[in-house]
Design an enzyme around this catalytic site. Structure first.
Site, PDB file in Angstrom:
ATOM      1  N   LEU A  86      13.274  21.625  28.140  1.00 40.20           N
ATOM      2  CA  LEU A  86      14.379  20.730  27.296  1.00 40.20           C
ATOM      3  C   LEU A  86      14.433  19.593  28.113  1.00 40.20           C
ATOM      4  O   LEU A  86      14.812  19.340  29.155  1.00 40.20           O
ATOM      5  CB  LEU A  86      16.032  21.448  27.768  1.00 40.20           C
ATOM      6  N   GLU A 125       7.293   7.461  34.758  1.00 37.59           N
ATOM      7  CA  GLU A 125       6.490   8.555  34.900  1.00 37.59           C
ATOM      8  C   GLU A 125       5.892   9.147  33.588  1.00 37.59           C
ATOM      9  O   GLU A 125       5.978  10.127  33.125  1.00 37.59           O
ATOM     10  CB  GLU A 125       6.845   9.656  35.840  1.00 37.59           C
ATOM     11  N   HIS A 182       3.408  12.061  38.195  1.00 42.07           N
ATOM     12  CA  HIS A 182       2.525  11.901  37.144  1.00 42.07           C
ATOM     13  C   HIS A 182       1.843  10.317  37.325  1.00 42.07           C
ATOM     14  O   HIS A 182       2.392   9.430  37.693  1.00 42.07           O
ATOM     15  CB  HIS A 182       3.277  11.779  35.893  1.00 42.07           C
ATOM     16  N   LYS A 209       3.521  20.561  40.732  1.00 36.89           N
ATOM     17  CA  LYS A 209       2.910  20.127  39.373  1.00 36.89           C
ATOM     18  C   LYS A 209       2.365  18.605  39.634  1.00 36.89           C
ATOM     19  O   LYS A 209       3.008  17.680  40.426  1.00 36.89           O
ATOM     20  CB  LYS A 209       3.985  19.789  38.612  1.00 36.89           C
TER      21      LYS A 209
END
Length: 294
Positions: A86, A125, A182, A209
């Site tokens: 989401l 990001e 990122h 991540k």
């Protein structure tokens, strides 16, 4: 070559993507490589993140709550994905923290045995909106205290004095954290990729991540090799890594080999460049899975 043709041959290309760049580099790596670790696995709602094929995440991209709920109702019963992301940053009323918490409860109730990941991707990001670290932390605190979900994505370079307490609060409530990084314009060195993922692990993330933009195919190989190195020798948590854009599409398909336990797919609009249609991605993941076990 059209994307669909490229995807169709993805299984054959995956093995090539993790070859060392030079024989000398391979020899040096072999000489200094630490022992391999057991595979890290996170089990939620019967879904084993880190076992078998990479688990598939579909993101929302809509700007209204009504459209988000309609999208969730449309895909909730599909069997080709495991987690819904989401995305809060595209929403018109994201500043209304009570409304956001209520929305998470509504989405969660519609997903059944699928997992729900909440993400506010900041503009710095690659997201839709800029937000101060203080407002970012306040929104996440409201979601943790009044929302309902399984995982929360926290950007590792937001103010850690504000975000690290959120990690502790999440764990107290049985929630899980993805710490993320990122790089929108380049790909860090393999050493830097491993250093960032290791820092995320030290800070208590449940999933590690990193996404990076490649300037060429060699950057995709750098990310894949760093992911494999991290997975085999340092990771005590599942990994989620990807090389972005069209050049990096292979990284979204090769996680079962490289050690990336999750991957993003699109249903309708993509939330980031390089995402592949969920049906196409599922076919390639299945081909790779069968090929690696034949």
């Amino acid at each position: 070559m059209h994307r669909r043709e490229f995807i169709g041959c993805g299984g054959a290309l995956v093995a090539l993507s993790l070859m060392s760049s030079t024989p000398a580099a391979a020899a040096a790596s072999e000489a200094s490589t630490p022992p391999q670790l057991d595979k890290p696995v996170l089990k939620l709602k019967g879904i084993a993140i880190g076992e078998g094929q990479p688990k598939v995440i579909i993101p929302t991209t809509d700007s209204s709550e009504k459209a988000v709920l309609a999208f969730v109702d449309k895909i909730a019963d599909r069997s080709d994905f495991h987690m819904l992301e989401l995305r809060l940053d595209p929403l018109d009323n994201v500043d209304d923290t009570d409304a956001m918490a209520a929305l998470t409860r509504q989405v969660f109730s519609r997903l059944g045995d699928k997992l729900l990941l909440l993400t506010f991707r900041t503009k710095a990001e690659g997201g839709k909106k800029a937000i101060s670290d203080r407002k970012y932390a306040a929104l996440y605190h409201a979601l943790l205290t009044a929302g309902q979900f399984d995982l929360l994505d926290i950007e590792m370079y937001r103010d850690s004095t504000l975000t690290d307490p959120l990690i502790g609060l999440a764990h107290q409530q049985g929630k899980h954290i993805i710490l993320s990084s990122h790089e929108l314009h380049a790909t860090p060195s393999a050493q830097e990729i491993i250093a960032r993922l290791s820092e995320q692990q030290r800070r208590g993330a449940d999933v590690l991540k990193l996404a990076a933009m490649p300037k060429g195919p060699e950057d995709v190989l750098t990310l894949l090799n760093a992911t494999l190195d991290m997975h085999q020798h340092y990771a005590q948590r599942p990994l989620l890594t990807m090389s972005m854009g069209e050049t990096g599409v292979l990284s979204r398909m090769s996680g079962e080999l490289s050690g990336s336990a999750l991957t993003f797919a699109m249903f309708g609009d993509a939330s980031a460049s390089g995402q592949v249609d969920v049906q196409d991605l599922g076919k390639v993941l299945e081909v790779v899975h069968k090929g690696m076990r034949s």
